[in-house]
Enzyme design. Structure first.
Site, short mmCIF file in Angstrom:
data_model
loop_
_atom_site.label_atom_id
_atom_site.label_comp_id
_atom_site.label_asym_id
_atom_site.label_seq_id
_atom_site.Cartn_x
_atom_site.Cartn_y
_atom_site.Cartn_z
N LYS A 16 0.83 -1.30 0.05
CA LYS A 16 -0.03 -0.12 0.09
C LYS A 16 0.77 1.35 0.05
CE LYS A 16 -2.20 -1.61 3.54
NZ LYS A 16 -1.56 -2.88 3.53
N HIS A 41 4.56 0.44 6.11
CA HIS A 41 4.60 0.71 4.75
C HIS A 41 5.90 1.23 3.79
CE1 HIS A 41 -0.11 1.69 5.12
NE2 HIS A 41 0.25 0.50 5.63
#
Length: 422
Positions: A16, A41
Site C-alpha cells: 500500500k 508501509h
C-alpha cells in the site's frame, strides 16, 4: 468532492505504501484512517528505502497535506523516532502533517499488557507484533482510553489513572514491571507531539472536501485482518475495510468515491492464523526469497502461497472495490506454471464463499493452473511490454474478480509502476 480509499485486500503487506506514494500527486490530502505502528508501509525511490509505521505515505511528494485520523492509535515514542528520522532525511514534516485530537495513545503499559496477554495464550497465540495495539483499542471500546487531545485537558491525572489501572491488571497476571525509563521516554515524546498541528480532523477533512480538495484515504493491514470480517480471532483490532474510512476520519458513506483494492500476484501472511493456499514446499520458499517476504516493521518471515480468489472476491465485495492494483507481479517471473485458487473444497463440497471460521475448517484449495511467462518483467515500461502469458493471467483474474486491474507493479521502485488503459 469524494474521498477515494486505498486499502489491502489480503492479510496485509500488499504494498500500500508504494501505491499511495505513486497516487499522491493526484491528490491534495492523504489521510490514514486506522491501525497503528504495527503496520509498516515500505517505499523505495532514488536508491533509498523508507519504512513508515504511523505517518501517511503521501509525505514524500509535493507538499500535500497528510492527516493521521481519529481511527489510528499512536505510540508517541515510535512516532517521534519515525518523525525525527524523516526530518533528518529532509522531509519538512511539521509543515505537512496534521494529527487528530481523537487519535488514541498507546501507553507504555499497553505494550506490557500486550506481551502478558500473548504469553498467557500459550499455543493459542495470535502472533501480535507486541506494539500494544490490541490493548489500546480495547481501552478505546471500553471507554478507558487516552486520546491525543487529552494532553491539553487535565492530562497528568488522566494518564496516572490509566497507568494505575494497567499496573493493577499486570500485577494480577503475576507481572511486576518497572516502567520508569520507558515512561520518561514516553512523556518526552508526548511533549514532542505537541509541536505538530493537532486538529479536529473530522471538521478539517470535510472542509477540504467542501472547498474542492481531493482526499486519498490510506488503510493499514488488510481486509482479511478486519476485526469483524477477517479470519477471527487471528485479526487486528480495527476495521480495515472501506467502512473504516468513514468511522476513522469522520467521512459520510456518500462521500466515498473510488475504492482502490491492492493485492499481490500471490498471497502472504505474517503471524498465526489460517491461510488456505499456504505453501510449505520449495515453491513457497522460492516466492519468499524472490519477494523478500519479511515484515517491514517486525522482520518476521512471511508465510507464502498462491493467490486465493475466494478470499479476494470476498474482500472486493466487502469494500466495494472499483479498481484493482496488482503488486509484485515480477516475483512470479521465473515460474513455469502459476496456480490460482478458484474455490474451496470443504467436507467434500466445493464452495466459492469465505467460511465463518476459516481456522476450524479443513479447507482444500481447488486450483486452476495457468502457464507462467518466464521473462524479466522488472524492465517493462508500459503494458505493451507485457508477455502474452502475463496478459492472459491478468485477463483471467479480471474475468474471475469482475473488477478491472488498472495498475500493475513490476518492482519495488515507484518508477516500476504501470498504469493500464481501460
Amino acid at each position: 468532492m469524494k474521498v477515494d480509499v486505498l486499502l489491502g485486500l489480503q492479510w496485509g503487506d500488499e504494498g500500500k505504501g508504494k501505491v499511495v506514494d505513486v497516487l499522491t500527486p493526484n491528490y491534495d490530502v492523504v489521510a490514514r484512517f486506522q491501525g497503528g505502528p504495527n503496520a509498516g508501509h515500505t517505499l523505495e525511490f532514488e536508491g533509498k528505502k523508507y519504512v513508515l509505521r504511523s505517518i501517511p505515505s503521501g509525505i514524500f511528494q509535493d507538499g500535500q497535506v497528510n492527516i493521521i485520523g481519529n481511527g489510528v492509535v499512536l505510540d508517541p515514542i515510535l512516532f517521534k523516532e519515525e518523525a525525527v528520522a524523516l526530518e533528518k532525511s529532509g522531509v519538512e514534516l511539521k509543515k505537512v502533517l496534521k494529527i487528530s485530537k481523537k487519535a488514541h495513545l498507546i501507553l507504555p503499559t499497553h505494550r506490557l499488557l500486550d506481551a502478558a496477554n500473548e504469553r498467557q495464550k500459550g499455543k493459542g497465540k495470535i502472533g501480535t507484533t507486541g506494539k500494544g495495539i490490541g490493548p489500546t483499542y480495547t481501552d478505546k471500546v471500553s471507554r478507558n482510553g487516552l486520546r491525543l487531545g487529552d494532553v491539553f485537558h487535565n492530562f497528568d491525572e488522566k494518564y496516572s489513572n490509566a497507568k494505575e489501572r494497567h499496573l493493577t491488571i499486570l500485577r494480577s497476571m503475576g507481572e511486576n514491571p518497572d516502567i520508569t525509563e520507558l515512561e520518561k521516554a514516553w512523556l518526552d515524546a508526548v511533549n514532542y507531539m505537541k509541536e505538530y498541528d493537532i486538529i479536529d480532523s473530522e471538521y478539517v477533512v470535510n472542509e477540504y472536501l467542501k472547498s474542492g480538495k481531493s482526499v486519498l484515504c490510506e488503510g493499514a493491514q488488510g481486509t482479511l485482518l478486519d476485526v469483524d470480517f477477517g479470519s477471527y480471532p487471528f485479526v487486528t483490532s480495527s476495521n480495515t475495510v472501506c467502512a473504516g474510512a468513514c468511522s476513522g476520519l469522520g467521512v459520510a458513506p456518500n462521500r466515498i468515491g473510488e475504492v482502490y483494492g491492492i493485492f499481490k500476484a500471490y498471497c502472504t501472511r505474517v503471524g498465526s492464523g489460517p491461510f488456505p493456499t499456504e505453501l510449505f514446499d520449495e515453491t513457497g520458499k522460492k516466492i519468499r526469497d524472490i519477494g523478500h517476504e519479511y515484515g517491514a516493521v517486525t522482520g518476521r518471515e512471511r508465510r507464502c502461497g498462491w493467490i486465493d480468489l475466494v478470499a479476494l472476491k470476498y474482500a472486493i465485495m466487502l469494500n466495494g472495490v472499483t479498481q484493482l492494483i496488482m503488486m509484485k507481479s515480477d516475483v512470479l517471473d521465473s515460474f513455469n506454471e502459476i496456480k490460482v485458487c478458484v474455490s474451496y473444497e470443504i467436507d467434500g463440497e466445493e464452495t466459492n464463499r469465505f467460511p465463518f471460521d476459516v481456522d476450524a475448517q479443513s479447507i482444500k484449495p481447488v486450483y486452476k493452473i495457468l502457464p507462467g511467462w518466464n521473462c524479466d518483467m522488472t524492465t517493462a515500461k508500459s503494458e505493451a511490454d507485457f508477455p502474452v502469458n502475463f496478459v492472459n493471467y491478468i485477463k483471467f483474474l479480471e474475468s474471475e474478480l469482475e473488477t478491472p486491474i488498472t495498475i500493475v507493479s513490476v518492482g519495488p521502485d515507484r518508477e516500476q509502476t504501470i498504469k493500464r488503459k481501460h
